[in-house]
Structures are given as structure tokens and as C-alpha cells.
Design a protein around this motif. Sequence first.
Motif, short mmCIF file in Angstrom:
data_model
loop_
_atom_site.label_atom_id
_atom_site.label_comp_id
_atom_site.label_asym_id
_atom_site.label_seq_id
_atom_site.Cartn_x
_atom_site.Cartn_y
_atom_site.Cartn_z
N PRO A 21 0.79 -1.23 0.00
CA PRO A 21 0.00 0.00 0.00
C PRO A 21 0.83 1.28 0.00
CG PRO A 21 0.08 -0.86 2.22
CD PRO A 21 0.81 -1.84 1.33
N GLU A 22 2.12 1.20 0.32
CA GLU A 22 2.96 2.40 0.31
C GLU A 22 3.13 2.91 -1.12
OE1 GLU A 22 3.99 -0.58 1.31
OE2 GLU A 22 4.21 -0.46 3.48
N HIS A 23 3.27 4.22 -1.25
CA HIS A 23 3.56 4.81 -2.56
C HIS A 23 5.07 5.01 -2.66
CE1 HIS A 23 2.10 6.82 -6.24
NE2 HIS A 23 3.30 7.34 -6.20
N CYS A 24 5.64 4.59 -3.76
CA CYS A 24 7.09 4.67 -3.96
C CYS A 24 7.40 5.67 -5.07
CB CYS A 24 7.61 3.29 -4.34
SG CYS A 24 9.38 3.27 -4.62
N TYR A 25 8.33 6.60 -4.81
CA TYR A 25 8.83 7.54 -5.81
C TYR A 25 10.24 7.11 -6.15
CZ TYR A 25 4.89 10.39 -4.36
OH TYR A 25 3.63 10.83 -4.08
N PHE A 26 10.57 7.01 -7.44
CA PHE A 26 11.87 6.51 -7.84
C PHE A 26 12.34 7.14 -9.14
CE2 PHE A 26 8.76 3.91 -9.93
CZ PHE A 26 9.29 3.64 -11.17
N GLY A 27 13.61 6.95 -9.43
CA GLY A 27 14.22 7.42 -10.67
C GLY A 27 15.03 6.31 -11.31
N HIS A 28 15.97 6.69 -12.14
CA HIS A 28 16.89 5.75 -12.80
C HIS A 28 16.18 4.78 -13.73
CE1 HIS A 28 20.23 7.29 -10.53
NE2 HIS A 28 19.48 7.19 -9.44
N ASP A 29 15.16 5.28 -14.46
CA ASP A 29 14.48 4.47 -15.46
C ASP A 29 14.05 5.38 -16.61
OD1 ASP A 29 13.33 2.35 -16.77
OD2 ASP A 29 11.81 1.94 -15.25
N ALA A 30 15.00 6.14 -17.15
CA ALA A 30 14.70 7.13 -18.19
C ALA A 30 14.12 6.51 -19.45
CB ALA A 30 15.96 7.93 -18.53
N MET A 31 14.46 5.28 -19.74
CA MET A 31 13.93 4.64 -20.94
C MET A 31 12.41 4.52 -20.90
SD MET A 31 16.51 4.05 -22.94
CE MET A 31 16.03 2.77 -24.09
#
Length: 83
Positions: A21-31
Motif C-alpha cells: 500500500p505504500e507509494h514509492c517515488y523513484f528514478g533511474h528508469d529514463a527509458m
Amino acid sequence: FRATEKSAEGSVGWAEVWRGPEHCYFGHDAMRGLQLEKHATGLDTGCCYGNQLSAVVLTAAGCEQLQVDALAEHSVGKMKKKK
């Protein structure tokens, strides 16, 4: 789960299958670019390739997603600049 590139047949980003249920914010997936899912937000929109810089501002009142255009291209790689 197995890590794959976007171009791999049948692959999906993990943000699509993350159920929280947590919301995750992430990067390192520009493709994959900006990913806005119910429980996950992928913010890597390829700024270093001349695309956009993305951010989420979290406050007690909620959140706001922002994007600004890159001022320059800083890296040449597999990713093409989005028009």
C-alpha cells in the motif's frame, strides 16, 4: 521479478505491478519515462539527454508533479530526445 530493459519482449516496469500500500517515488528508469501508477511514480524523464527534469513536491496538503525542460543535453546515449 527479473530486471529487464524496456525493449525486452513482454517486459513491464515494476511500477505497473507494485501494489503498495505504500507509494514509492523513484528514478533511474529514463527509458520508460514518466510513470504515474496508483502506488508508484517514476520520475526519471531523461533530463541529462535533453528532455525534462521531473519532480514531486510533497506537502501536508497533498502532492504536485512538476516538469521543466532541460536547458541542454549533457549525455548522449541510447535514449532519443523527446520532441
